[in-house]
Enzyme design. Structure first.
Site, PDB file in Angstrom:
ATOM      1  CE  LYS A  14      -2.333  -1.027   3.637  1.00  0.00           C
ATOM      2  NZ  LYS A  14      -1.732  -2.092   4.168  1.00  0.00           N
ATOM      3  NE  ARG A  89      -5.779   0.720  11.175  1.00  0.00           N
ATOM      4  CZ  ARG A  89      -4.433   0.099  10.504  1.00  0.00           C
ATOM      5  NH1 ARG A  89      -4.489  -0.960  10.109  1.00  0.00           N
ATOM      6  NH2 ARG A  89      -3.377   0.705  10.483  1.00  0.00           N
ATOM      7  NE  ARG A 128       8.365  -3.133   6.559  1.00  0.00           N
ATOM      8  CZ  ARG A 128       7.076  -2.782   6.560  1.00  0.00           C
ATOM      9  NH1 ARG A 128       6.521  -2.051   5.654  1.00  0.00           N
ATOM     10  NH2 ARG A 128       6.491  -3.178   7.679  1.00  0.00           N
ATOM     11  NE  ARG A 172       2.173  -5.592  11.368  1.00  0.00           N
ATOM     12  CZ  ARG A 172       3.189  -4.952  10.631  1.00  0.00           C
ATOM     13  NH1 ARG A 172       4.475  -5.637  10.522  1.00  0.00           N
ATOM     14  NH2 ARG A 172       2.917  -4.031   9.531  1.00  0.00           N
TER      15      ARG A 172
END
Length: 215
Positions: A14, A89, A128, A172
């Site tokens: 995103k 959300r 990452r 998550r």
């Protein structure tokens, strides 16, 4: 006028696509995380309230998130449109956003949902690395730095974020599915959602986004 929401699990890309969207269409990228940090930095009343919850390690309540997000949408730079990232959300937040938009004579034009399988999300996030100084993002396989552990842009140290460990990433993703997946049903009923392949190469994915949003 281009009022758009970007949906997708953590690691769906995103942030990368958001940069391209706002550059092409000249609209502000509105991330709830950025809004929280801005309000806390400016010590606004909303920021102080949010900080209290964050200091306790608690989620900021829906109504406060809605208040902070809609307050941002009232700024002049949103008159020609905006890209919402990280909000709404939950279905409750989406309903309140719709009420806000209707009260101000508008509506959400497009919802872009980036779909990516769990295994790829875990690969992307656990690999990452982020610069401690400038925040630039790299990946040990996909976007490796020229020198391991060193940021190409500023020479800062590259680190793995605390929430990018495999256990945390799996959690998550699970939270996303539980809380945010119902939004896909909500916007499907509203008939303004487009689900795209977030696993596709970046340029291909962006080309599909442009097809949805228009030239």
């Amino acid at each position: 006028m281009l009022r758009t929401i970007l949906l997708g699990p953590p690691g769906a890309g995103k942030g990368t696509q958001a940069v391209r969207i706002v550059e092409k269409y000249g609209i502000p990228h509105i991330s709830t995380g950025d809004i929280f940090r801005d309000n806390i930095k400016r010590q606004t009343e909303l920021g102080k309230k949010a900080q209290e919850y964050m200091n306790k390690g608690e989620l900021v309540p829906d109504d406060l998130v809605i208040e902070i997000a809609t307050d941002r949408l009232l700024r002049d730079d949103c008159k020609k449109g905006f890209l919402l990232d990280g909000f709404p959300r939950t279905v409750y937040q989406a309903e309140k956003l719709d009420e806000f938009m209707q009260a101000h004579g508008g509506k959400i034009d497009h919802v872009i949902n980036l779909e990516v399988g769990d295994d790829l999300l875990i690969f992307r996030l656990t690999g990452r690395r982020v610069c401690k100084q400038c925040g630039a993002s790299f990946h040990v396989v996909n976007i490796p730095p020229k020198v391991e552990g060193i940021c190409d842009k500023c020479g800062g140290e590259l680190v793995q974020r605390a929430d990018d460990t495999e256990e945390t990433v799996k959690n998550r993703i699970a939270v996303y599915k539980e809380q945010t997946m119902p939004l896909i049903d909500y916007y499907t009923k509203a008939d303004n959602i487009s689900t795209l392949d977030g696993a596709a190469p970046l340029d291909e994915c962006f080309a599909e986004i442009v097809k949805v949003l228009g030239e």
